[in-house]
Design a protein around this motif. Structure first.
Motif, short mmCIF file in Angstrom:
data_model
loop_
_atom_site.label_atom_id
_atom_site.label_comp_id
_atom_site.label_asym_id
_atom_site.label_seq_id
_atom_site.Cartn_x
_atom_site.Cartn_y
_atom_site.Cartn_z
N SER A 63 -82.90 -0.71 -36.55
CA SER A 63 -82.35 0.48 -35.91
C SER A 63 -82.91 0.63 -34.51
O SER A 63 -83.95 0.08 -34.17
CB SER A 63 -82.69 1.72 -36.74
OG SER A 63 -84.09 1.96 -36.70
N GLY A 65 -84.18 3.28 -33.50
CA GLY A 65 -85.43 4.02 -33.66
C GLY A 65 -86.61 3.11 -33.90
O GLY A 65 -87.67 3.28 -33.30
N GLN A 66 -86.42 2.11 -34.77
CA GLN A 66 -87.53 1.19 -35.02
C GLN A 66 -87.79 0.32 -33.80
O GLN A 66 -88.94 0.00 -33.50
CB GLN A 66 -87.26 0.31 -36.24
CG GLN A 66 -88.47 -0.56 -36.57
CD GLN A 66 -88.37 -1.28 -37.89
OE1 GLN A 66 -87.32 -1.33 -38.51
NE2 GLN A 66 -89.48 -1.86 -38.32
N ASN A 69 -89.99 2.39 -31.76
CA ASN A 69 -91.33 2.48 -32.32
C ASN A 69 -92.14 1.22 -32.05
O ASN A 69 -93.32 1.29 -31.69
CB ASN A 69 -91.25 2.70 -33.84
CG ASN A 69 -90.69 4.07 -34.21
OD1 ASN A 69 -90.68 4.99 -33.39
ND2 ASN A 69 -90.21 4.20 -35.42
N GLY A 95 -94.33 7.50 -32.12
CA GLY A 95 -93.74 6.39 -32.85
C GLY A 95 -94.62 5.16 -32.95
O GLY A 95 -94.43 4.33 -33.84
N THR A 98 -96.05 4.49 -36.32
CA THR A 98 -95.15 4.11 -37.42
C THR A 98 -94.19 3.01 -36.96
O THR A 98 -92.97 3.19 -36.99
CB THR A 98 -94.35 5.32 -37.92
OG1 THR A 98 -93.62 5.90 -36.80
CG2 THR A 98 -95.28 6.37 -38.52
N ASN A 101 -91.27 1.97 -39.33
CA ASN A 101 -90.33 2.98 -39.79
C ASN A 101 -89.05 2.92 -38.96
O ASN A 101 -89.09 2.58 -37.77
CB ASN A 101 -90.94 4.38 -39.68
CG ASN A 101 -92.01 4.63 -40.72
OD1 ASN A 101 -92.40 3.71 -41.45
ND2 ASN A 101 -92.50 5.85 -40.79
N SER A 102 -87.96 3.29 -39.58
CA SER A 102 -86.67 3.22 -38.87
C SER A 102 -86.39 4.46 -38.03
O SER A 102 -85.61 4.41 -37.09
CB SER A 102 -85.53 3.03 -39.87
OG SER A 102 -85.49 4.11 -40.80
N GLY A 103 -87.03 5.57 -38.36
CA GLY A 103 -86.77 6.81 -37.65
C GLY A 103 -87.66 6.98 -36.44
O GLY A 103 -88.73 6.38 -36.33
N THR A 104 -87.23 7.83 -35.53
CA THR A 104 -87.99 8.08 -34.30
C THR A 104 -88.87 9.33 -34.46
O THR A 104 -88.65 10.14 -35.36
CB THR A 104 -87.05 8.30 -33.11
OG1 THR A 104 -86.15 9.38 -33.41
CG2 THR A 104 -86.23 7.05 -32.84
N VAL A 105 -89.83 9.46 -33.60
CA VAL A 105 -90.70 10.62 -33.55
C VAL A 105 -90.36 11.40 -32.28
O VAL A 105 -90.39 10.85 -31.17
CB VAL A 105 -92.18 10.21 -33.55
CG1 VAL A 105 -93.08 11.44 -33.41
CG2 VAL A 105 -92.51 9.44 -34.83
#
Length: 261
Positions: A63, A65-66, A69, A95, A98, A101-105
């Motif tokens: 993703s 997002g990842q 990260n 990020g 993590t 992880n696929s999601g963002t911060v």
């Protein structure tokens, strides 16, 4: 252009001074991107619990997002072992913590606080590092860095403003790191209502990209546009971090697999 090699770690830094725009620091793998990739992955894996296994089946794509990260993690590692190697620099991360992880911060990507250990407040600094990771050869995504820093000065969205970001930083330093009140006050004093008075803040717009793309033109545009927001040239320093075959590097990194870019 000046070139300084870091013999201890597998990257080198080329510093380019752009007249009327500022400095661009370009980090590349040294002696090779293969060694640089291996070093990054080893550092990321060192932080993992033994029971946290790689994705199964392996990812075939990651993703955005990842990707971001992983880019933040790369930038933090480079900074930690180069510019910010002193123990007096405290990094506040999003990020980068993590990377798998696929999601963002949400929030500023990286903030780094330096409070002069001798109490000379004129030497105190707050580094605000926003970054963009792109595999596209045209590097147009770098323009998003301009918007990231513009948000700091947007009075119509106070939750994104510089004062809001410094407020959350104060809480983190107080609640999580038990900083005393006098040091918290020094951190607050770094951010002033008028951008022209923020002389002790340093902006580090950072681009993670494929080594086959030349970042100088893209980052020169970023530097120029951020200056037009009111920041002085002395307060901005652009970073470029590159790996050959970045897209494949990030995918293999996400799968925690060896790779030879």
């Amino acid at each position: 252009m000046s070139n300084s090699h870091n013999h201890k770690y597998p990257f080198s830094k080329n510093k380019t001074l752009i007249k009327d725009s500022g400095e661009i620091h370009c980090y590349v793998g040294q002696p090779s991107c293969n060694v640089f990739y291996k070093w990054i992955l080893e550092n990321l894996e060192e932080q993992l619990h033994a029971g946290f296994g790689p994705p199964h089946p392996p990812l075939t794509k990651i993703s955005s997002g990842q990707m971001g990260n992983l880019g933040e993690s790369m930038a933090f590692l480079v900074g930690r072992f180069d510019r910010f190697s002193s123990p007096h620099f405290l990094a506040v991360l999003g990020g980068a913590l993590t990377p798998f992880n696929s999601g963002t911060v949400i929030g500023v990507d990286i903030m780094i606080v330096y409070l002069d250990p001798n109490g000379n407040v004129e030497n105190d600094r707050l580094f605000i590092q926003e970054m963009k990771t792109t595999c596209a050869s045209d590097l147009n995504y770098s323009k998003e860095l301009i918007d990231d820093y513009e948000k700091l000065l947007d009075t119509t969205k106070p939750s994104l403003s510089l004062m809001s970001r410094v407020s959350s930083l104060k809480a983190k330093l107080n609640w999580e790191h038990n900083y005393p009140n006098d040091l918290i006050q020094r951190v607050e004093d770094l951010a002033q209502p008028c951008v022209e008075s923020c002389t002790r803040i340093r902006l580090l717009p950072t681009l993670i990209h494929d080594r086959n793309s030349d970042p100088v033109q893209a980052l020169t545009h970023v530097l120029t546009e951020i200056q037009q927001q009111g920041w002085s040239q002395e307060c901005i320093e652009a970073w470029s971090i590159s790996l050959t075959r970045l897209e494949q590097c990030l995918l293999h990194m996400a799968n925690r697999l060896p790779f030879s870019p």
